[in-house]
Design an enzyme around this catalytic site. Structure first.
Site, PDB file in Angstrom:
ATOM      1  CE  LYS A  13       4.339  56.430 -21.948  1.00 23.87           C
ATOM      2  NZ  LYS A  13       4.466  56.364 -23.422  1.00 23.87           N
ATOM      3  NE  ARG A  85      11.104  57.730 -21.745  1.00 21.19           N
ATOM      4  CZ  ARG A  85      10.095  58.601 -21.897  1.00 21.19           C
ATOM      5  NH1 ARG A  85       9.476  59.113 -20.874  1.00 21.19           N
ATOM      6  NH2 ARG A  85       9.704  58.908 -23.105  1.00 21.19           N
ATOM      7  NE  ARG A 124       2.938  63.302 -29.232  1.00 21.27           N
ATOM      8  CZ  ARG A 124       3.575  62.555 -28.320  1.00 21.27           C
ATOM      9  NH1 ARG A 124       2.919  62.008 -27.319  1.00 21.27           N
ATOM     10  NH2 ARG A 124       4.865  62.324 -28.449  1.00 21.27           N
ATOM     11  NE  ARG A 157       6.681  65.560 -27.672  1.00 17.67           N
ATOM     12  CZ  ARG A 157       6.590  64.544 -26.818  1.00 17.67           C
ATOM     13  NH1 ARG A 157       5.461  64.350 -26.140  1.00 17.67           N
ATOM     14  NH2 ARG A 157       7.601  63.722 -26.632  1.00 17.67           N
ATOM     15  NE  ARG A 168      10.274  60.343 -28.562  1.00 17.82           N
ATOM     16  CZ  ARG A 168       9.049  60.778 -28.840  1.00 17.82           C
ATOM     17  NH1 ARG A 168       8.765  61.276 -30.035  1.00 17.82           N
ATOM     18  NH2 ARG A 168       8.110  60.724 -27.948  1.00 17.82           N
TER      19      ARG A 168
END
Ligand code: ADP
Ligand code: AMP
Length: 214
Positions: A13, A85, A124, A157, A168
């Site tokens: 996203k 969310r 990532r 992260r 998550r």
């Protein structure tokens, strides 16, 4: 036009929102980026949000809704990335936009399988200075783990470690996935196959957005 980018963490996203806002002039509002910035600056919001983010849980709705009210530009033209969310957040966004004679015009659902999500998030890396997002496998920086744009050392992260990623994903299924029906019932949902290379996903997204604009 206001768009919501919906989908599991790691679906791409943010990557697509950055490209699209750069090319078409949308305002990109990433609640995750805003929260991480607040945490790093040690603001009141950041201090409240940190424990939730670190555990892979959602920050409470009242804080998130107040945040969106604060950052929404008066004329709209927004890509909401990572917001809403939960159902209460979605209802609050509808009310907020309606009060300003606007609406959510389209919701792009980024569809991706769990195993691919875990792979993408493991690789990532983000730039703590300019916010650029890379992937060590799929979208690597030119020089090892250094930001192409600003030369800063990239970081991983904390919430991209596998244990937190699994949490998550569970939170996404329990609290965020109900938004799929919420927006489908309003005839706003557009599915996007996010499991393809970045440029292919982007071409599809551009086509969808241009069709909506005309
Ligand atoms: P989200 O904002 O949905 O959490 P990101 O845009 O940060 O996801 O992307 C998650 C990771 O996957 C990043 O490392 C990014 O570089 C990478 N990525 C994004 N889109 C693709 C894609 N289409 N194919 C492969 N990797 C991708
Ligand atoms: P993201 O960058 O979108 O993956 O978000 C990172 C983390 O920030 C999430 O795991 C949540 O803890 C928090 N967060 C971001 N957006 C929201 C939101 N709309 N509601 C609640 N928590 C959020």
């Amino acid at each position: 036009m206001n768009l919501v980018f919906l989908g599991p963490p790691g679906a791409g996203k943010g990557t697509q929102a950055k490209k699209l806002s750069g090319d078409l002039g949308f305002v990109h509002i990433s609640t995750g980026d805003i929260l991480r910035d607040a945490v790093s600056k040690g603001t009141a919001l950041g201090r409240k949000a940190k424990e939730y983010i670190d555990r892979g849980e959602l920050v409470p709705d009242d804080l998130m809704i107040a945040l969106i009210e604060e950052v929404l530009p008066p004329g709209g033209g927004v890509i909401f990335d990572g917001f809403p969310r939960t159902i209460p957040q979605a209802k609050a966004l509808d009310d907020l936009l309606e009060g300003k004679r606007m609406a959510v015009d389209g919701v792009i659902l980024f569809d991706l399988e769990d195993e691919e999500i875990v792979k993408r998030l493991a690789g990532r890396r983000t730039c703590p200075s300019c916010g650029a997002v890379y992937n060590l496998v799929y979208n690597p920086p030119g020089k090892d783990e250094i930001c192409d744009r600003c030369g800063t050392k990239l970081i991983q992260r904390e919430d991209d470690h596998e244990e937190v990623v699994r949490k998550r994903l569970q939170v996404y299924r329990d609290q965020t996935a109900p938004l799929i029906d919420y927006y489908a019932q309003k005839n706003k949902l557009i599915r996007l196959d996010a499991g393809r290379p970045i440029d292919e996903v982007y071409a599809d997204l551009l086509r969808i957005v241009n069709e909506k604009r005309h």
